[in-house]
Scaffold this active site. Structure first.
Site, PDB file in Angstrom:
ATOM      1  N   TYR A   1       0.597  43.494  -4.639  1.00 56.18           N
ATOM      2  CA  TYR A   1       1.168  44.414  -3.661  1.00 56.18           C
ATOM      3  C   TYR A   1       0.056  45.090  -2.869  1.00 56.18           C
ATOM      4  O   TYR A   1      -1.084  45.216  -3.324  1.00 56.18           O
ATOM      5  CB  TYR A   1       2.005  45.493  -4.358  1.00 56.18           C
TER       6      TYR A   1
ATOM      7  N   GLN B   1       7.679  33.722 -12.009  1.00 55.94           N
ATOM      8  CA  GLN B   1       7.986  33.560 -10.584  1.00 55.94           C
ATOM      9  C   GLN B   1       9.457  33.227 -10.348  1.00 55.94           C
ATOM     10  O   GLN B   1      10.075  33.719  -9.399  1.00 55.94           O
ATOM     11  CB  GLN B   1       7.108  32.466  -9.981  1.00 55.94           C
TER      12      GLN B   1
ATOM     13  N   SER C   1      11.113  38.682  -4.746  1.00 56.71           N
ATOM     14  CA  SER C   1      10.665  37.570  -3.901  1.00 56.71           C
ATOM     15  C   SER C   1      11.836  36.799  -3.320  1.00 56.71           C
ATOM     16  O   SER C   1      11.871  36.492  -2.121  1.00 56.71           O
ATOM     17  CB  SER C   1       9.770  36.622  -4.707  1.00 56.71           C
TER      18      SER C   1
ATOM     19  N   ARG D   1       4.413  40.038 -11.725  1.00 57.58           N
ATOM     20  CA  ARG D   1       4.113  38.917 -10.827  1.00 57.58           C
ATOM     21  C   ARG D   1       3.072  38.019 -11.474  1.00 57.58           C
ATOM     22  O   ARG D   1       1.886  38.032 -11.117  1.00 57.58           O
ATOM     23  CB  ARG D   1       3.687  39.437  -9.467  1.00 57.58           C
TER      24      ARG D   1
ATOM     25  N   ASP E   1      11.851  36.378 -10.317  1.00 55.45           N
ATOM     26  CA  ASP E   1      11.478  37.484  -9.436  1.00 55.45           C
ATOM     27  C   ASP E   1      12.530  37.728  -8.349  1.00 55.45           C
ATOM     28  O   ASP E   1      12.551  37.032  -7.332  1.00 55.45           O
ATOM     29  CB  ASP E   1      10.114  37.180  -8.819  1.00 55.45           C
TER      30      ASP E   1
END
Length: 373
Positions: free
Chosen positions: A229, A126, A132, A121, A129
Site C-alpha cells: 500500500y 492472492q 483486489s 497481501r 483478496d
C-alpha cells in the site's frame, strides 16, 4: 458444518456472498448451505438457481438457525444473527475502522469476526483478496461511468467531416483499481497518463501503454508502505507533486483518482484551484469518495459541477456491477475457507499467519492489534 448466506441489508448493496458456483463447491466439501430467499436477486441469481445446486432456501430465521459460518459482503447487523451457533464465524468485509461499534457487538455476542479486507497481501492469499477483486471492477466501472458523463468521444476519429481528437485521461494512484482504469481508458482509445507516490509503479504504467507522470526532483522517497500500500509522503514531496499535477491536470479531459491509505481518511489530491484550471466539460471520478475523497468538493453518490467540471464518485462502485462483483467476491470467500478445510473435522481450521491477520474478535473480546492500539 452449516454455512448461512443471509440477504444483504446495507443500503445500495447489490452483491451476494455466495453464488450457485460456490455453493456447489461448499457442498462438495461436505458442508450444508442455507441461503435466504431473495439474497441473489440483485445479482441476477434466482432462488431456484441456489436450490438446483443443493442449497436450502428459506427465510432469515431458518437460514441462520444453527449456522456455524455466516458469509456476507458487508458485515451483517449483529442483532440479526440470533439463532446462530455459539462462537459462529462471521466472514465478510467488516469495515473494522468505520464500524467499530458493530465489531464490539460481535465480540459481545460471542461471535468470531473475520475481516476479509485485512487479508495479508502474500502470494498464497492472492485468490482470497476481496480488495483486489472488487477494486479491479471499480477501476473499470469508474472509467466507463466517466465516459458516460463526458460529452465527447474517447478515441480519435477521422471522418469526412474532420478529425476528433482523442480524450486525455489521467489516473492518480496506480494500485489495482488504477491499473484497471488505465487499461480500460486505453481500450476506449484515450491518451492515458498516470501517477503514483510509489516509484515502483512507473514500469507498470509503461507496460500498459500509458505515460508515467512522476516527481523526479525529490530524491529518496519511494512511497511504499507495508503490504504494497502507499504511505503518507513528506511535505516536500507533497509540494512537488502538487506543482507537477497542477501543470498536467489542466490539460486533461478525464481524471480518475484512486488513492487510499488503510485506516485513514483519503489523501487530498485535487484542490478547487486545480479543478478551476481544467477545461469546461471535463470529468473527475473520485474512487475514494467513501473515505472523504481525493477531490475537494466531491460528494458521494452525486454528480456535482464546479467551474464547469463534473465531479462524481460512488460509495460502492463495485456494487454497480453486481453479477461480476458477486462472482469474484464469492470465489474469494470460497478460496479462503476451502484452503483451510480439514476433511476429518469437516470444518476450516485457520493458521496463525492468515487467521491472526483477519480475526477481529474471539472468546467474547476484540483481539486484533490494530483495534486495540
Amino acid at each position: 458444518m452449516m454455512i448461512a448466506v443471509p440477504r444483504e441489508s446495507a443500503e445500495g448493496e447489490t452483491r451476494v456472498a455466495a453464488t450457485p458456483e460456490t455453493v456447489k463447491k461448499f457442498i462438495a466439501l461436505g458442508a450444508q448451505v442455507a441461503v435466504e430467499s431473495g439474497a441473489g436477486l440483485s445479482a441476477s441469481i434466482a432462488d431456484a438457481d441456489y436450490a438446483a445446486v443443493g442449497a436450502r432456501v428459506g427465510d432469515a430465521a431458518s437460514v441462520l438457525a444453527g449456522a456455524q459460518i455466516v458469509l456476507g459482503v458487508q458485515g451483517p447487523d449483529p442483532t440479526h444473527l440470533t439463532g446462530v451457533a455459539p462462537g459462529a464465524w462471521v466472514v465478510a468485509g467488516l469495515d473494522p475502522f468505520g464500524q467499530r461499534a458493530r465489531i464490539d457487538a460481535y465480540a459481545a455476542a460471542g461471535l468470531e469476526a473475520l475481516a476479509m479486507e485485512f487479508m495479508p497481501r502474500i502470494t498464497r492469499a492472492q485468490s482470497m483478496d476481496i480488495l483486489s477483486s472488487q477494486s479491479n471492477l471499480a477501476g473499470y466501472k469508474a472509467v466507463v461511468d466517466a465516459a458516460g458523463v463526458y460529452g465527447r468521444a474517447f478515441p480519435m476519429m477521422m471522418t469526412a467531416a474532420g478529425t476528433i481528437s482523442a480524450a486525455k485521461a489521467f489516473v492518480m494512484g496506480v494500485g489495482v483499481a488504477g491499473l484497471q482504469a488505465i487499461a480500460t481508458a486505453r481500450r476506449l482509445g484515450a491518451q492515458v497518463s498516470a501517477t503514483d507516490v510509489r516509484s515502483a509503479t512507473k514500469e507498470q504504467i509503461q507496460s500498459l501503454g500509458a505515460k508515467p507522470i512522476f516527481v523526479e526532483s525529490v530524491a529518496g522517497i519511494e512511497g511504499e508502505g507495508s503490504g504494497g500500500y502507499a504511505t503518507e509522503m513528506s511535505e516536500d514531496y507533497q509540494k512537488a507533486q502538487a506543482e507537477l499535477v497542477s501543470g498536467h491536470i489542466a490539460k486533461q479531459d478525464i481524471v480518475i483518482t484512486t488513492a487510499l491509505i488503510p485506516g485513514r481518511a483519503a489523501p487530498r489530491l485535487i484542490s478547487d484551484a486545480q479543478i478551476a484550471s481544467m477545461k469546461p466539460g471535463s470529468v473527475i471520478f473520485d474512487l475514494a469518495v467513501s473515505q472523504g475523497g481525493n477531490v475537494e468538493g466531491s460528494v458521494a453518490d452525486r454528480i456535482v459541477e464546479r467551474h464547469g467540471v463534473k465531479i462524481m464518485g460512488w460509495t460502492n462502485t463495485a456494487a454497480r456491477l453486481p453479477a461480476d462483483a458477486s462472482a469474484l467476491f464469492s470465489r474469494n470467500l470460497y478460496n479462503f475457507l476451502s484452503a483451510f478445510w480439514d476433511k476429518e473435522k469437516g470444518a476450516p481450521v485457520l493458521d496463525e499467519e492468515i487467521g491472526g491477520a483477519i480475526r477481529l474478535t474471539q472468546g467474547g473480546a476484540v483481539v486484533h492489534p490494530r483495534l486495540l492500539a
